[in-house]
Write an enzyme that holds these catalytic residues in place. Structure first.
Site, mmCIF file in Angstrom:
data_model
loop_
_atom_site.group_PDB
_atom_site.id
_atom_site.type_symbol
_atom_site.label_atom_id
_atom_site.label_comp_id
_atom_site.label_asym_id
_atom_site.label_seq_id
_atom_site.Cartn_x
_atom_site.Cartn_y
_atom_site.Cartn_z
ATOM 1 N N CYS A 1 4.462 9.122 3.164
ATOM 2 C CA CYS A 1 3.186 9.234 3.860
ATOM 3 C C CYS A 1 3.318 10.181 5.062
ATOM 4 O O CYS A 1 3.548 11.363 4.883
ATOM 5 C CB CYS A 1 2.685 7.844 4.250
ATOM 6 S SG CYS A 1 0.920 7.790 4.587
ATOM 7 N N HIS B 1 3.126 4.436 -0.978
ATOM 8 C CA HIS B 1 4.087 3.574 -0.279
ATOM 9 C C HIS B 1 4.850 2.653 -1.233
ATOM 10 O O HIS B 1 4.455 1.502 -1.408
ATOM 11 C CB HIS B 1 3.336 2.708 0.736
ATOM 12 C CG HIS B 1 2.803 3.464 1.899
ATOM 13 N ND1 HIS B 1 3.561 3.769 3.003
ATOM 14 C CD2 HIS B 1 1.586 4.003 2.133
ATOM 15 C CE1 HIS B 1 2.826 4.454 3.879
ATOM 16 N NE2 HIS B 1 1.622 4.602 3.368
ATOM 17 N N GLU C 1 7.504 1.153 -0.626
ATOM 18 C CA GLU C 1 8.079 0.048 0.157
ATOM 19 C C GLU C 1 7.115 -1.129 0.290
ATOM 20 O O GLU C 1 7.508 -2.202 0.730
ATOM 21 C CB GLU C 1 8.518 0.550 1.545
ATOM 22 C CG GLU C 1 7.402 0.780 2.566
ATOM 23 C CD GLU C 1 6.703 2.131 2.439
ATOM 24 O OE1 GLU C 1 6.825 2.774 1.377
ATOM 25 O OE2 GLU C 1 6.016 2.545 3.395
#
Lengths: 79, 222
Positions: free
Chosen positions: B86, B196, B198
């Site tokens: 990002c 993302h 994660e």
């Protein structure tokens, strides 16, 4: 010494913000617009007095930070 | 696997990244503040998401000129793996570690939604645990994720297999050229991506699709 740096998007790079502004101006009744592209202006005050040296330094500033030369062009104006 | 996360003023996904790395690697990552001038010994350095410096000038532009980035460029040259997610992706393009640029989303709005990614190259350190062509879910949250590269750059990154992930099934949320969601440098040790991974690593997140990205790196380090 006062300088102005103008940063604009390169030709062929899409400008969604310019497009939105163009649409809004059309909505306000401005009917004769072919296109709008958005850019940035930086007013930089320099302490030196050598115009050529200032121009070279401003070009370095543009290359290193003020413009992203992948997508943007820059122009330098000195009073 | 030893990891480090660089933190800038305005980073806000750094803790998500710490959590994911600790959970998956079993080791706590080092936290590196942006003014530091050296990086700890690590196999993987991560530039996390957020709004470093309030996105002033251009997203990632100011962070890309901070002291720690000089060190990161050196490490990347030495072959250390670098992942930017990002805002991290924006910072890595601004720093010249990755080709292209990230512009305002084509729809002009901030997008915060789940999209689908296709792994188009699974022969990289970041994607080897996925199948080639595998489509997986991933969250996105950004305003400037519209990937752009000029025709010549685009051809070279496509020909070199540097495009690792593409938005799939019409889920491109930002107008990125060729549906590009993640690219590597020519050497393949630096990856930037807007979504993302994660944030989709355990059942609590509603899925584990993003975990394979970290497991790919873990397999490399083993």
């Amino acid at each position: 010494m006062k300088a102005r740096v103008i940063v604009t998007l390169k030709n062929g790079v899409l400008d969604p913000q310019g497009k939105a502004i163009e649409g809004a101006l059309g909505g306000l009744g401005f009917g004769d617009i072919a296109s709008v592209r958005q850019g940035k202006v930086f007013d930089v005050e320099l302490t030196g007095s050598d115009k050529e040296a200032a121009k070279a330094e401003l070009a370095q500033m543009c290359e290193k930070l003020l413009a992203n030369t992948v997508i943007e062009n820059y122009a330098i104006e000195i009073d | 696997m030893k990891t480090a996360v660089i933190v800038f003023p305005g980073s806000n996904r750094d803790r998500d990244m710490f959590h994911a790395l600790e959970l998956i690697t079993g080791t706590r990552p080092a936290s590196v503040w942006h003014t530091e001038t050296s990086l700890p010994d690590a196999d993987l350095v991560i530039v996390p998401g957020g709004f470093s410096y309030g996105d002033y000038l251009r997203s990632g532009a100011i962070a890309a000129r901070s002291p720690i980035l000089k060190e990161l460029v050196k490490k990347a040259d030495q072959g250390v793996k670098v992942l930017g997610v990002c805002n991290g992706f924006q910072i890595l393009t601004e720093a010249g570690l990755l080709p292209g640029a990230l512009m305002r989303n084509a729809g002009l709005k901030f997008v915060c939604r789940e999209i689908e990614l296709e792994t188009v190259n699974n022969a990289t350190s970041f994607s080897n645990a996925y199948q080639k062509g595998q489509v997986w879910r991933c969250p996105t949250a950004h305003h400037d994720g519209n990937y752009f590269a000029d025709a010549e750059t685009l051809k070279s990154i496509e020909d070199n297999g540097q495009v690792v992930f593409r938005y799939a099934n019409g889920t491109n949320p930002n107008g990125s050229i060729n549906n590009i969601a993640g690219v590597t440098n020519a050497k393949g040790n630096v990856l930037g991506m807007m979504p993302h991974p994660e944030n989709l690593i355990e059942d609590l997140n509603g899925g584990t699709d993003g975990r394979l990205l970290f497991e790919s790196l873990l397999a490399q380090a083993a």
